[in-house]
Write a protein that holds these residues in place. Sequence first.
Motif, PDB file in Angstrom:
ATOM      1  N   THR A 147      15.375   0.254 -11.884  1.00  0.00           N
ATOM      2  CA  THR A 147      14.091   0.013 -11.214  1.00  0.00           C
ATOM      3  C   THR A 147      14.230   0.171  -9.699  1.00  0.00           C
ATOM      4  N   VAL A 148      15.386  -0.235  -9.152  1.00  0.00           N
ATOM      5  CA  VAL A 148      15.617  -0.081  -7.709  1.00  0.00           C
ATOM      6  C   VAL A 148      15.759   1.395  -7.359  1.00  0.00           C
ATOM      7  N   LEU A 149      16.517   2.142  -8.160  1.00  0.00           N
ATOM      8  CA  LEU A 149      16.686   3.577  -7.909  1.00  0.00           C
ATOM      9  C   LEU A 149      15.349   4.313  -7.996  1.00  0.00           C
ATOM     10  N   THR A 150      14.511   3.911  -8.958  1.00  0.00           N
ATOM     11  CA  THR A 150      13.185   4.522  -9.088  1.00  0.00           C
ATOM     12  C   THR A 150      12.336   4.230  -7.865  1.00  0.00           C
ATOM     13  N   ALA A 151      12.372   2.979  -7.392  1.00  0.00           N
ATOM     14  CA  ALA A 151      11.597   2.612  -6.199  1.00  0.00           C
ATOM     15  C   ALA A 151      12.108   3.352  -4.969  1.00  0.00           C
ATOM     16  N   LEU A 152      13.435   3.488  -4.840  1.00  0.00           N
ATOM     17  CA  LEU A 152      13.984   4.230  -3.702  1.00  0.00           C
ATOM     18  C   LEU A 152      13.581   5.701  -3.733  1.00  0.00           C
ATOM     19  N   GLY A 153      13.380   6.238  -4.929  1.00  0.00           N
ATOM     20  CA  GLY A 153      12.978   7.628  -5.069  1.00  0.00           C
ATOM     21  C   GLY A 153      11.488   7.847  -4.904  1.00  0.00           C
ATOM     22  N   SER A 154      10.742   6.756  -4.739  1.00  0.00           N
ATOM     23  CA  SER A 154       9.289   6.868  -4.597  1.00  0.00           C
ATOM     24  C   SER A 154       8.903   6.803  -3.121  1.00  0.00           C
ATOM     25  N   PRO A 155       8.433   7.893  -2.536  1.00  0.00           N
ATOM     26  CA  PRO A 155       8.023   7.845  -1.130  1.00  0.00           C
ATOM     27  C   PRO A 155       6.959   6.788  -0.865  1.00  0.00           C
ATOM     28  N   THR A 156       6.075   6.566  -1.836  1.00  0.00           N
ATOM     29  CA  THR A 156       5.022   5.565  -1.661  1.00  0.00           C
ATOM     30  C   THR A 156       5.624   4.168  -1.570  1.00  0.00           C
ATOM     31  N   ALA A 157       6.564   3.843  -2.462  1.00  0.00           N
ATOM     32  CA  ALA A 157       7.176   2.511  -2.452  1.00  0.00           C
ATOM     33  C   ALA A 157       7.928   2.274  -1.150  1.00  0.00           C
ATOM     34  N   VAL A 158       8.660   3.266  -0.674  1.00  0.00           N
ATOM     35  CA  VAL A 158       9.426   3.114   0.566  1.00  0.00           C
ATOM     36  C   VAL A 158       8.485   3.020   1.768  1.00  0.00           C
ATOM     37  N   ARG A 159       7.448   3.861   1.791  1.00  0.00           N
ATOM     38  CA  ARG A 159       6.514   3.867   2.920  1.00  0.00           C
ATOM     39  C   ARG A 159       5.750   2.550   3.018  1.00  0.00           C
ATOM     40  N   GLU A 160       5.383   1.972   1.885  1.00  0.00           N
ATOM     41  CA  GLU A 160       4.590   0.740   1.889  1.00  0.00           C
ATOM     42  C   GLU A 160       5.450  -0.513   1.937  1.00  0.00           C
ATOM     43  N   ALA A 161       6.751  -0.352   2.049  1.00  0.00           N
ATOM     44  CA  ALA A 161       7.653  -1.498   1.989  1.00  0.00           C
ATOM     45  C   ALA A 161       7.609  -2.372   3.240  1.00  0.00           C
ATOM     46  N   ARG A 162       7.103  -1.838   4.355  1.00  0.00           N
ATOM     47  CA  ARG A 162       7.072  -2.568   5.628  1.00  0.00           C
ATOM     48  C   ARG A 162       8.478  -2.964   6.077  1.00  0.00           C
ATOM     49  N   THR A 163       9.426  -2.109   5.790  1.00  0.00           N
ATOM     50  CA  THR A 163      10.792  -2.313   6.273  1.00  0.00           C
ATOM     51  C   THR A 163      11.156  -1.111   7.132  1.00  0.00           C
ATOM     52  N   PRO A 164      10.975  -1.227   8.441  1.00  0.00           N
ATOM     53  CA  PRO A 164      11.239  -0.088   9.324  1.00  0.00           C
ATOM     54  C   PRO A 164      12.642   0.485   9.162  1.00  0.00           C
ATOM     55  N   SER A 165      13.629  -0.372   8.981  1.00  0.00           N
ATOM     56  CA  SER A 165      15.003   0.139   8.848  1.00  0.00           C
ATOM     57  C   SER A 165      15.151   1.048   7.641  1.00  0.00           C
ATOM     58  N   LEU A 166      14.459   0.722   6.576  1.00  0.00           N
ATOM     59  CA  LEU A 166      14.533   1.533   5.367  1.00  0.00           C
ATOM     60  C   LEU A 166      13.827   2.873   5.580  1.00  0.00           C
ATOM     61  N   ARG A 167      12.666   2.843   6.210  1.00  0.00           N
ATOM     62  CA  ARG A 167      11.916   4.076   6.445  1.00  0.00           C
ATOM     63  C   ARG A 167      12.614   4.998   7.438  1.00  0.00           C
ATOM     64  N   LEU A 168      13.333   4.417   8.402  1.00  0.00           N
ATOM     65  CA  LEU A 168      13.965   5.217   9.453  1.00  0.00           C
ATOM     66  C   LEU A 168      15.416   5.596   9.148  1.00  0.00           C
ATOM     67  N   ALA A 169      15.946   5.126   8.016  1.00  0.00           N
ATOM     68  CA  ALA A 169      17.348   5.397   7.684  1.00  0.00           C
ATOM     69  C   ALA A 169      17.590   6.892   7.560  1.00  0.00           C
ATOM     70  N   GLN A 170      18.700   7.329   8.104  1.00  0.00           N
ATOM     71  CA  GLN A 170      19.101   8.731   8.018  1.00  0.00           C
ATOM     72  C   GLN A 170      20.088   8.888   6.861  1.00  0.00           C
ATOM     73  N   GLY A 171      19.882   9.871   6.043  1.00  0.00           N
ATOM     74  CA  GLY A 171      20.806  10.120   4.939  1.00  0.00           C
ATOM     75  C   GLY A 171      20.463   9.296   3.715  1.00  0.00           C
ATOM     76  N   PRO A 172      21.325   9.363   2.710  1.00  0.00           N
ATOM     77  CA  PRO A 172      21.047   8.681   1.445  1.00  0.00           C
ATOM     78  C   PRO A 172      21.133   7.161   1.594  1.00  0.00           C
ATOM     79  N   ILE A 173      20.335   6.477   0.794  1.00  0.00           N
ATOM     80  CA  ILE A 173      20.345   5.012   0.734  1.00  0.00           C
ATOM     81  C   ILE A 173      20.839   4.639  -0.650  1.00  0.00           C
ATOM     82  N   THR A 174      21.881   3.814  -0.692  1.00  0.00           N
ATOM     83  CA  THR A 174      22.453   3.447  -1.987  1.00  0.00           C
ATOM     84  C   THR A 174      22.393   1.939  -2.195  1.00  0.00           C
TER      85      THR A 174
END
Length: 197
Positions: free
Chosen positions: A15-42
């Motif tokens: 479920t976490v991997l699916t959410a990370l792969g969803s641009p909508t979930a990441v964009r609406e997360a209100r976590t700037p660090s997550l949205r601005l991260a460079q490279g893969p997020i694991t």
Amino acid sequence: MPLHVPPAPAPALRTVLTALGSPTAVREARTPSLRLAQGPITPELPLPVHVLDRITPAGASTTRLAGWRFLLRSGDRAVAAADTTLTPDGWAFSRFFEGPYIAATEHALRQAEAIHQPYQARLLSVPELYMLTLWLHGDITADGADGHPAATDLLVPLAPAPPGIAAHRPHRVAELLPVLTHRVTPVTPGPLLGSPA
């Protein structure tokens, strides 16, 4: 390494991997660090999150599994976390978040790795005190989803800790629970509106 991280349920990780792969979930997360991260997020270091529902005057307590938390790493540091929760339909993604508990969790895990005794890493939340601790459970073979804090387990309050409780100082459960018992004051109902005081 004396610190053991219990395996998370595979559906929770999915479920976490699916959410990370969803641009909508990441964009609406209100976590700037997550949205601005460079490279893969694991997602790494899955920790079962237990909640201390009640502290009794005797210090005894009841706990329940609330979910699993994954630290989300980008490069050499955790930039956010993802929570999952168990629903009647199985594991579900709950939320992305960031804040002081991310760095505090990493710091406490590094501290725990330096202890020369094996422990299983968990998180223990104390909602009544707005407190989160790293719970170092002595039984490294236990199912991370089950169990209660043993008297000899260690609790490491994460920063920010409640006033009067030192963050990142390990305490045995037998020592800390009585302190927490005194900190939790029972709420006495006040007079009803319109009734004589």
